[in-house]
Design a protein around this motif. Structure first.
Motif, PDB file in Angstrom:
ATOM      1  N   TYR A   1       0.790  -1.226   0.000  1.00  0.00           N
ATOM      2  CA  TYR A   1       0.000   0.000   0.000  1.00  0.00           C
ATOM      3  C   TYR A   1       0.828   1.285   0.000  1.00  0.00           C
ATOM      4  O   TYR A   1       0.250   2.372  -0.040  1.00  0.00           O
ATOM      5  N   ASP A   2       2.142   1.164   0.066  1.00  0.00           N
ATOM      6  CA  ASP A   2       3.016   2.335   0.137  1.00  0.00           C
ATOM      7  C   ASP A   2       2.623   3.224   1.314  1.00  0.00           C
ATOM      8  O   ASP A   2       2.577   4.443   1.218  1.00  0.00           O
ATOM      9  N   ARG A   3       2.309   2.592   2.423  1.00  0.00           N
ATOM     10  CA  ARG A   3       1.948   3.293   3.652  1.00  0.00           C
ATOM     11  C   ARG A   3       2.793   2.752   4.794  1.00  0.00           C
ATOM     12  O   ARG A   3       3.281   1.608   4.742  1.00  0.00           O
TER      13      ARG A   3
ATOM     14  N   GLU B   1      -0.674   8.171   5.642  1.00  0.00           N
ATOM     15  CA  GLU B   1      -1.167   8.427   4.294  1.00  0.00           C
ATOM     16  C   GLU B   1      -0.236   7.756   3.287  1.00  0.00           C
ATOM     17  O   GLU B   1       0.921   7.454   3.588  1.00  0.00           O
ATOM     18  N   ARG B   2      -0.752   7.533   2.095  1.00  0.00           N
ATOM     19  CA  ARG B   2       0.062   6.883   1.081  1.00  0.00           C
ATOM     20  C   ARG B   2       1.265   7.767   0.718  1.00  0.00           C
ATOM     21  O   ARG B   2       1.116   8.973   0.483  1.00  0.00           O
TER      22      ARG B   2
ATOM     23  N   ALA C   1      -1.267  -0.802  -4.054  1.00  0.00           N
ATOM     24  CA  ALA C   1      -0.929   0.548  -4.470  1.00  0.00           C
ATOM     25  C   ALA C   1       0.480   0.577  -5.022  1.00  0.00           C
ATOM     26  O   ALA C   1       0.699   0.556  -6.217  1.00  0.00           O
ATOM     27  N   GLY C   2       1.492   0.589  -4.133  1.00  0.00           N
ATOM     28  CA  GLY C   2       2.854   0.727  -4.612  1.00  0.00           C
ATOM     29  C   GLY C   2       3.457  -0.567  -5.087  1.00  0.00           C
ATOM     30  O   GLY C   2       4.004  -0.668  -6.172  1.00  0.00           O
TER      31      GLY C   2
ATOM     32  N   ASP D   1      -6.796   3.838  -2.812  1.00  0.00           N
ATOM     33  CA  ASP D   1      -5.834   2.750  -2.967  1.00  0.00           C
ATOM     34  C   ASP D   1      -6.164   1.577  -2.053  1.00  0.00           C
ATOM     35  O   ASP D   1      -5.963   0.417  -2.411  1.00  0.00           O
TER      36      ASP D   1
ATOM     37  N   ASN E   1      -8.284   9.788  -0.403  1.00  0.00           N
ATOM     38  CA  ASN E   1      -7.086   9.183   0.159  1.00  0.00           C
ATOM     39  C   ASN E   1      -7.304   7.746   0.611  1.00  0.00           C
ATOM     40  O   ASN E   1      -6.393   7.136   1.192  1.00  0.00           O
TER      41      ASN E   1
END
Length: 796
Positions: free
Chosen positions: A57-59, A86-87, A145-146, A139, A136
């Motif tokens: 999730y790039d979090r 947050e991402r 996400a990432g 994702d 926000n």
């Protein structure tokens, strides 16, 4: 041995073996659990979990506290200090001070998830809608996400269309303490927050109702909202059967919205939904908004509604609404019968119909009684977003109006429809307002399109609905400097409000066969209206009036100071009756053209008058100045010219008039004062120029008219006045426009007449003397004394 004892004796070893086996299994399970408890460290998985969240999730997931496991009497876990960023950032998106969950083991082995308890302490989250419309949490809802999740390349993963085994969900209890959530929309700048969230429930997922309690504080900006919501009752969420419901519901919402107090209460014995069915029992909804000075209260009651096989009918809904604003009140009592159909699966409504809608209205408006009734038939296709009133009728009467029309009755019938998906709205109306026949159509062809309309009336007399002017007492008579009508009307000083222009977006036409407004009568009136961006334009305005024609435009502009623009041209109009009806002024009469191009601004009608700027012109023929008879004055002056030595002021007399064949003048207006220097008036007797000003704001005139005698008084009802030919008689017009005074400068006229007579007699004497000198030798040497010469010239 009895035969009957044989099975029992043989079964005992089997039972003994089962019990032994169960004991062994229990011992093994206990040993396994003990081994897990002593050897498994869940905190060792924290770095892996954090890494997985970062990749997927790039979090950033932060677990500040230790993860604690419990194995008896249920499998559970508790963790403190959870936070998710947050991402691609470090700002916190969501978090909680502590999470706690426990699962029952044996149901899990049978494919059922039984959560004994789910507790969240101080949860928090922030939902953001960005300027481009994205959120926000998109994702998280979409999945990865990432990075890619394990097995994203397809290896080892189950087919996408493989059916997952059904897993039942049963939650014994949910507890949320001191929760807080925020929603922020960057497109509008609005912020909605929930705080002090407290929730406790009984079992969720069973087939019985369980008690629940909920409370939360809602706050928002633009407009300001500060509300507290509370609810309690018995909750039913049977996920397997698809049944949802609440019983013994008591809910409330109280606080302020937009600075206005609001209080909402809801009660229901039962509200439930199941596939193909809806049931409502004893539903009551009450709303009160406002305070003791201004308030609105609404009460809805629905005794019962039951849908079977997706169809319901015969549900009676009652409505009571009361509105109060100061001394004004409006009370509505309505009832309707509902029928309709549910969507497939029973999730929501497909169609709702009201074959009969009735409402009765009564109240007090402006100190007057109002009574009325309404009837309608309506239907709504909720899935398609189409709503229709196939027929409606409205009749209302306002009694005891302080105007010529004591009672005002409006009776109309029509249709209305809304297509929400296409943004199309259409409606028709036809009926009467007292003696006026009305027809109207209104529509909008798109959510962002203009409202278009067409309104037609056979005739309308607005003055019949305006309060009669209050006559001023003699002791309170206005001073001479007051504007006309100032004693009986304070409306000119009332603040102007162009707030209705805000958000107004429309275009259409208004047509009236015969119209009367403020005493002015017109026929064949057509006004095209267009409004947008805080501006209303009425252009063109076309009408026939006073034997002539009107064409022009009017604009209202909203702003810190309201502005008004006027462009009008009157052609071939009888000015006398127009001025008499419009301004109660009898100053001039005649037929001709009037042009005005004016602009003004101000916060009241009086301020608008005093800020008038622009230009105007008038060109009249075959008319007269009212209130003065210049020829009559000259006749009187002719007989008294030898005795007059000063000035004489005369009040205007309505029966007196000075005729003209042509009158032209142009005016320049600034700060409410119209100035003119090019007046030209012609008649068989007179030629006149003039200059001066008219103070429109104060309603006064100060004008100097300089008529010169060019003809004789013959045909004017008097003796020959050829001896006054060429004499200028200055006339100053001053005072209120409604009753000006005419001040004749007779001294100047006498002086002019004397100079003219002296010149004539001097010429005659000179010619006589010169002639006598030629005929009589020595006569040139005789001269009359100067005194005798003057006496001869003056005829004394």
């Amino acid at each position: 041995m009895p035969a009957s004892a044989m099975p029992a004796n043989r079964s005992r070893p089997w039972l003994r073996r089962v019990l032994v086996g169960a004991g062994v299994l229990a011992a093994l399970a206990g040993g396994a659990l003990a081994w897990i408890a002593f050897t498994f460290d869940p905190n060792g998985w924290k770095p892996t979990l954090v890494e997985q969240v970062a990749q997927r999730y790039d979090r950033t997931l932060t677990l500040d506290g230790d993860i604690r496991l419990t194995l008896f009497p249920a499998l559970g876990a508790e963790v403190g200090g959870v936070s998710l960023s947050e991402r691609a950032g470090s700002t916190e998106f969501a978090g909680a001070d502590r999470l706690r969950a426990s699962l029952a083991l044996l149901p899990l082995l049978r494919g059922r998830v039984v959560v004994r308890e789910l507790a969240i302490i101080r949860p928090r989250a922030t939902l953001v809608t960005r300027k481009d419309g994205s959120r926000n949490i998109d994702d998280l809802l979409a999945g990865a996400a990432g990075g890619k999740a394990d097995g994203a390349d397809g290896a080892g993963s189950a087919p996408a269309d493989a059916a997952a085994p059904a897993i039942g969900l049963d939650i014994g209890r949910i507890v949320v303490e001191k929760g807080g959530f925020t929603s922020r929309d960057e497109r509008t700048g609005r912020v909605l927050s929930m705080s002090a969230l407290e929730l406790s429930t009984g079992r969720i997922g069973g087939d019985t109702t369980e008690p629940f309690n909920l409370s939360v504080v809602l706050q928002a900006s633009d407009p300001g909202v500060d509300l507290r919501a509370e609810a309690r009752g018995r909750l039913l969420l049977d996920l397997r059967a698809g049944r949802f419901g609440v019983g013994a519901l008591v809910a409330s919402l109280s606080g302020t919205a937009g600075g206005t107090p609001i209080d909402v209460k809801m009660e229901a014995a039962r509200l439930s939904s199941a596939p193909g069915a809806i049931e409502v029992e004893k539903l009551k909804l009450g709303l009160r908004q406002g305070d003791a000075r201004r308030s609105l209260s609404i009460e809805l009651s629905l005794p019962a509604l039951q849908a079977v096989d997706r169809v319901f009918k015969g549900a009676g809904l009652a409505l009571v609404a009361d509105h109060r604003a100061g001394a004004d009140t409006l009370n509505l009592r309505g009832a309707l019968v509902l029928q309709g159909r549910l969507a497939e699966g029973g999730r929501g409504l497909v169609r709702v119909e009201a074959p009969e809608i009735k409402a009765d209205i009564e109240g007090r408006l402006g100190g007057h009684t109002v009574q009325g009734s309404a009837r309608a038939q309506a239907a709504s296709d909720l899935q398609a977003g189409r709503h229709e009133a196939s027929r409606y009728s409205l009749k209302a009467t306002l009694f005891g109006l302080d105007a010529p029309a004591r009672d005002v009755t409006l009776a109309i019938d029509g249709t209305a429809s809304i297509d929400a998906a296409a943004g199309v709205v259409a409606g028709t109306a036809e009926g009467r307002l007292n003696e006026t026949s009305l027809r109207a159509r209104v529509s909008r062809r798109g959510a962002d399109a203009l409202w278009t309309f067409d309104v037609e009336a056979d005739q309308f007399d607005l003055d019949r609905y305006r309060p009669a002017p209050v006559a001023a007492a003699p002791a309170a008579a206005p001073p001479a400097t007051a504007a006309p009508g100032a004693a009986g009307s304070a409306a000119a000083a009332d603040p102007l409000d162009f707030g209705f222009l805000e958000g107004l977006s429309l275009a259409g036409a208004l047509r009236v066969g015969a119209l009367r407004v403020a005493g002015v009568r017109a026929a064949n009136v057509r006004i095209d209206l267009a409004a947008s961006d805080g501006r209303l334009d009425a252009s063109p305005i076309v009408a026939t009036l006073y034997s002539g024609r009107l064409q022009g435009g009017l604009s209202l502009v909203q702003g810190k100071v309201p502005r008004v623009l006027v462009r009008q041209q009157l052609s071939g109009v009888q000015v006398g009756p127009l001025l008499a009806d419009a301004a109660k002024v009898e100053l001039v009469e005649g037929r001709g053209d009037i042009r005005v191009d004016l602009s003004t601004e101000g916060r009241s009608v009086d301020a608008l008058r005093r800020a008038l700027s622009g230009s105007a012109s008038v060109s009249l023929a075959d008319g007269a100045l009212r209130g003065v008879d210049i020829a009559g004055v000259l006749r009187e002056a002719r007989g008294r010219i030898a005795q007059l030595r000063g000035r004489e002021a005369r009040a205007a007399a309505a029966s007196e008039r000075t005729g003209f064949t042509e009158l032209k003048a142009s005016f320049t207006l600034r700060d409410g004062i119209a100035r003119s220097s090019d007046l030209s008036m012609k008649s068989p007797l007179l030629r006149a120029g003039g200059e001066g000003q008219i103070d429109i704001g104060a309603g006064r005139i100060d004008y100097l008219l300089r008529p010169t005698i060019v003809g004789t008084l013959g045909g004017q009802g008097g003796r020959d006045a050829s001896e006054l030919r060429g004499i200028t008689v200055p006339v100053r017009i001053t005072g209120p426009l409604a009753r000006p005074e005419y001040d004749f400068d007779l001294q100047a006229m006498v002086a002019g007449a004397a100079r003219q007579e002296i010149q004539r007699r001097a010429t005659d004497l000179l010619q006589e003397r010169l002639g006598a000198g030629k005929g009589e030798p020595g006569a040139a040497g005789r001269a009359s004394p100067p005194a005798d010469l003057l006496k001869g010239l003056l005829g004394r």
